[in-house]
Design a protein around this motif. Structure first.
Motif, PDB file in Angstrom:
ATOM      1  N   GLN A 218       0.820  -1.205   0.000  1.00 47.48           N
ATOM      2  CA  GLN A 218       0.000   0.000   0.000  1.00 47.48           C
ATOM      3  C   GLN A 218       0.859   1.262   0.000  1.00 47.48           C
ATOM      4  OE1 GLN A 218      -2.634  -0.450   3.354  1.00 47.48           O
ATOM      5  NE2 GLN A 218      -3.508  -2.347   2.557  1.00 47.48           N
ATOM      6  N   ILE A 219       1.951   1.249   0.752  1.00 49.77           N
ATOM      7  CA  ILE A 219       2.827   2.419   0.793  1.00 49.77           C
ATOM      8  C   ILE A 219       3.411   2.700  -0.581  1.00 49.77           C
ATOM      9  CG2 ILE A 219       5.009   3.304   1.713  1.00 49.77           C
ATOM     10  CD1 ILE A 219       4.307   1.722   4.316  1.00 49.77           C
ATOM     11  N   VAL A 220       3.886   1.655  -1.247  1.00 51.09           N
ATOM     12  CA  VAL A 220       4.440   1.845  -2.590  1.00 51.09           C
ATOM     13  C   VAL A 220       3.367   2.393  -3.519  1.00 51.09           C
ATOM     14  CG1 VAL A 220       5.476   0.705  -4.578  1.00 51.09           C
ATOM     15  CG2 VAL A 220       6.206   0.074  -2.275  1.00 51.09           C
ATOM     16  N   ARG A 221       2.181   1.866  -3.419  1.00 45.81           N
ATOM     17  CA  ARG A 221       1.082   2.342  -4.271  1.00 45.81           C
ATOM     18  C   ARG A 221       0.759   3.810  -3.999  1.00 45.81           C
ATOM     19  NH1 ARG A 221      -5.148   0.017  -4.194  1.00 45.81           N
ATOM     20  NH2 ARG A 221      -5.967   1.380  -5.836  1.00 45.81           N
ATOM     21  N   LEU A 222       0.872   4.226  -2.747  1.00 51.67           N
ATOM     22  CA  LEU A 222       0.571   5.610  -2.402  1.00 51.67           C
ATOM     23  C   LEU A 222       1.558   6.601  -3.004  1.00 51.67           C
ATOM     24  CD1 LEU A 222      -0.344   5.239   1.393  1.00 51.67           C
ATOM     25  CD2 LEU A 222      -1.876   6.063  -0.406  1.00 51.67           C
ATOM     26  N   VAL A 223       2.794   6.158  -3.226  1.00 49.87           N
ATOM     27  CA  VAL A 223       3.864   7.096  -3.561  1.00 49.87           C
ATOM     28  C   VAL A 223       4.423   6.925  -4.969  1.00 49.87           C
ATOM     29  CG1 VAL A 223       6.183   7.869  -2.871  1.00 49.87           C
ATOM     30  CG2 VAL A 223       4.516   7.256  -1.118  1.00 49.87           C
ATOM     31  N   ILE A 224       4.498   5.702  -5.454  1.00 44.38           N
ATOM     32  CA  ILE A 224       5.311   5.425  -6.633  1.00 44.38           C
ATOM     33  C   ILE A 224       4.480   5.283  -7.905  1.00 44.38           C
ATOM     34  CG2 ILE A 224       6.906   3.741  -7.668  1.00 44.38           C
ATOM     35  CD1 ILE A 224       8.042   5.561  -5.424  1.00 44.38           C
ATOM     36  N   GLU A 225       4.923   5.967  -8.924  1.00 39.40           N
ATOM     37  CA  GLU A 225       4.414   5.809 -10.286  1.00 39.40           C
ATOM     38  C   GLU A 225       5.523   5.201 -11.138  1.00 39.40           C
ATOM     39  OE1 GLU A 225       3.216   9.747 -11.360  1.00 39.40           O
ATOM     40  OE2 GLU A 225       1.254   9.545 -10.396  1.00 39.40           O
ATOM     41  N   PRO A 226       5.173   4.605 -12.280  1.00 44.42           N
ATOM     42  CA  PRO A 226       6.194   3.938 -13.100  1.00 44.42           C
ATOM     43  C   PRO A 226       7.400   4.830 -13.390  1.00 44.42           C
ATOM     44  CG  PRO A 226       4.022   3.354 -13.905  1.00 44.42           C
ATOM     45  CD  PRO A 226       3.811   4.397 -12.833  1.00 44.42           C
ATOM     46  N   GLY A 227       8.571   4.259 -13.195  1.00 50.26           N
ATOM     47  CA  GLY A 227       9.821   4.949 -13.476  1.00 50.26           C
ATOM     48  C   GLY A 227      10.415   5.699 -12.313  1.00 50.26           C
ATOM     49  N   MET A 228       9.663   5.886 -11.245  1.00 51.45           N
ATOM     50  CA  MET A 228      10.178   6.641 -10.104  1.00 51.45           C
ATOM     51  C   MET A 228      11.246   5.846  -9.350  1.00 51.45           C
ATOM     52  SD  MET A 228       6.929   8.511  -8.304  1.00 51.45           S
ATOM     53  CE  MET A 228       6.151   9.964  -9.030  1.00 51.45           C
ATOM     54  N   PRO A 229      12.292   6.526  -8.866  1.00 51.84           N
ATOM     55  CA  PRO A 229      13.346   5.820  -8.133  1.00 51.84           C
ATOM     56  C   PRO A 229      12.928   5.522  -6.696  1.00 51.84           C
ATOM     57  CG  PRO A 229      13.857   8.151  -8.233  1.00 51.84           C
ATOM     58  CD  PRO A 229      12.598   7.955  -9.050  1.00 51.84           C
ATOM     59  N   VAL A 230      13.303   4.337  -6.233  1.00 49.82           N
ATOM     60  CA  VAL A 230      13.047   3.916  -4.855  1.00 49.82           C
ATOM     61  C   VAL A 230      14.355   3.381  -4.294  1.00 49.82           C
ATOM     62  CG1 VAL A 230      11.756   2.373  -3.353  1.00 49.82           C
ATOM     63  CG2 VAL A 230      10.653   3.336  -5.392  1.00 49.82           C
ATOM     64  N   VAL A 231      14.792   3.914  -3.164  1.00 54.27           N
ATOM     65  CA  VAL A 231      16.086   3.555  -2.593  1.00 54.27           C
ATOM     66  C   VAL A 231      15.915   2.501  -1.506  1.00 54.27           C
ATOM     67  CG1 VAL A 231      18.073   4.415  -1.272  1.00 54.27           C
ATOM     68  CG2 VAL A 231      17.109   5.785  -3.148  1.00 54.27           C
ATOM     69  N   THR A 232      16.767   1.491  -1.550  1.00 57.81           N
ATOM     70  CA  THR A 232      16.804   0.455  -0.526  1.00 57.81           C
ATOM     71  C   THR A 232      18.201  -0.125  -0.488  1.00 57.81           C
ATOM     72  OG1 THR A 232      15.720  -1.565   0.290  1.00 57.81           O
ATOM     73  CG2 THR A 232      16.079  -1.394  -2.080  1.00 57.81           C
ATOM     74  N   SER A 233      18.443  -1.001   0.463  1.00 62.52           N
ATOM     75  CA  SER A 233      19.748  -1.649   0.565  1.00 62.52           C
ATOM     76  C   SER A 233      19.782  -2.902  -0.300  1.00 62.52           C
ATOM     77  CB  SER A 233      20.053  -2.012   2.019  1.00 62.52           C
ATOM     78  OG  SER A 233      20.119  -0.851   2.811  1.00 62.52           O
ATOM     79  N   PHE A 234      20.928  -3.154  -0.910  1.00 55.25           N
ATOM     80  CA  PHE A 234      21.092  -4.302  -1.790  1.00 55.25           C
ATOM     81  C   PHE A 234      21.162  -5.568  -0.946  1.00 55.25           C
ATOM     82  CE2 PHE A 234      23.898  -7.010  -4.597  1.00 55.25           C
ATOM     83  CZ  PHE A 234      22.910  -7.252  -5.541  1.00 55.25           C
ATOM     84  N   GLY A 235      20.102  -6.365  -1.020  1.00 59.63           N
ATOM     85  CA  GLY A 235      20.017  -7.578  -0.212  1.00 59.63           C
ATOM     86  C   GLY A 235      19.031  -7.478   0.927  1.00 59.63           C
ATOM     87  N   ALA A 236      18.381  -6.308   1.085  1.00 57.31           N
ATOM     88  CA  ALA A 236      17.393  -6.140   2.145  1.00 57.31           C
ATOM     89  C   ALA A 236      16.106  -6.881   1.783  1.00 57.31           C
ATOM     90  CB  ALA A 236      17.121  -4.661   2.384  1.00 57.31           C
TER      91      ALA A 236
END
Length: 374
Positions: A100-118
């Motif tokens: 739900q959080i991703v749906r609230l904020v993200i549209e196609p192509g938008m960058p999302v930052v996370t840790s590699f392997g999280a």
């Protein structure tokens, strides 16, 4: 294999993936029952007897939908955390809330930052909504706060994910560094602070509720799946400002919670003495896992969760062989991180003594066989 021809281009471009292969699927694939289920970070200690009783009592009313406003659970959480119920959103475990959080904020192509392997389920939701993952490597087996902040600023990312304590390594940051990180983020970046393992963590690693509750760009996610022993009930919650939590009402499944699970969560909150008992048993099990690893020449990593990551001293192929042979030869189900360099490790969940006994007996046998090439 034929499929409906008018799925969206995004859906047609995605692989049909499952973030985690469950032990049930492994049983079907291997034709062998799991004897020690210590791989999914569930609580083998189970819920309190008071919780089981509440579930039994609620089962007779399972023909009813759960309250779509989740009023009683919100009130119970508000009392427990000493905040307003307006600061709380309820969802089907953290996994449901992440989607739900991703749906609230993200549209196609938008960058999302996370840790590699999280936590890979977050990545799964980002891909499913067309986001573009920007990953930051771990530093010394811990998520790199400075690296995450730099990536957010470089990409002008609207969303960043950070877990404390962390899965899959069990590492953690002190509370003051997390608050500093949150305050340094642009106001236009939403921080998902995943606190699934907050109950098992050192108190000094979890920011006070009041330190972040007034920040509209911070959502803290928590769950009843771990220390409370309710993974199958799928109950999680999010903490933020009233304006941010209200946004969930625009997209959530208002009848998504099950009545028995909600009753279980309310009863679990009321039985804090049992929670303390379980946390002590988890700590003892972590110590035993670490001792077993050390006795077999492996290096356990410090953990603030209900599992221990164990450095096997070689590469992913070796770690994978240990995971596979434990299951195929002994019915001991564990997991391992998914990417290098984390995947030199295996990950073992805390569990009851009987399951630890099986692991303690099986691990040296597997290591001997691998060393002998058999």
């Amino acid at each position: 294999m034929s499929a409906f021809s008018r799925f969206t281009p995004l859906i047609q471009s995605l692989p049909a993936t499952i973030p985690f292969v469950g032990p049930e699927a492994i049983e079907r694939q291997r034709g062998r029952k799991v004897a020690a289920r210590i791989g999914a970070n569930e609580s083998g200690f189970g819920p309190a007897n008071s919780v089981l009783l509440a579930m039994q009592q609620a089962a007779g009313e399972t023909w009813k939908y759960a309250d779509p406003e989740n009023y009683d659970l919100k009130q119970a959480l508000a009392s427990h955390l000493r905040i307003s119920s307006a600061n709380i959103a309820i969802g089907e475990g953290i996994d449901g809330l992440l989607g739900q959080i991703v749906r609230l904020v993200i549209e196609p192509g938008m960058p999302v930052v996370t840790s590699f392997g999280a936590y890979p389920t977050f990545n799964y939701h980002v891909a499913g909504h067309g986001g573009r993952l920007v990953t930051v490597p771990y530093a010394d087996d811990r998520e790199d706060l400075d690296g995450l902040l730099a990536a957010v600023k470089r990409e002008n990312a609207p969303l960043v994910y950070f877990a404390n304590p962390d899965n899959p390594m069990g590492s953690w940051w002190p509370a003051d560094r997390i608050v500093e990180f949150a305050n340094a983020l642009p106001e236009t970046t939403l921080l998902v602070l995943d606190e699934a393992y907050s109950e098992t963590a050192p108190p000094e690693s979890i920011p006070a509720i009041e330190s972040l509750i007034d920040k509209p760009n911070v959502i803290r996610t928590r769950t009843f799946s771990k220390a409370y022993g309710l993974a199958g009930s799928r109950v999680g919650y999010a903490l933020s400002t009233p304006g941010t939590t209200l946004a969930f009402d625009k997209i959530r499944n208002h009848f998504g919670m099950n009545r028995v699970g909600v009753a279980a969560a309310i009863a679990a909150l009321a039985d804090q003495s049992y929670l303390k008992e379980v946390i002590a048993r988890i700590a003892a099990s972590r110590e035993r896992i670490s001792r077993i690893a050390g006795d077999n020449g492996l290096q356990p990593l410090p953990s603030a969760t209900n599992f221990v990551a164990v450095d096997c001293g070689q590469d992913a192929t070796h770690a994978r062989a240990i995971v596979d042979r434990l299951m195929s030869d002994h019915g001991v189900f564990i997991r391992m991180p998914g990417v290098a360099p984390l995947n030199r490790c295996i990950r073992v969940s805390a569990g009851p003594d009987a399951e630890m006994d099986l692991f303690e007996a099986a691990l040296p046998a597997v290591l001997r066989n691998l060393a002998a090439g058999s």
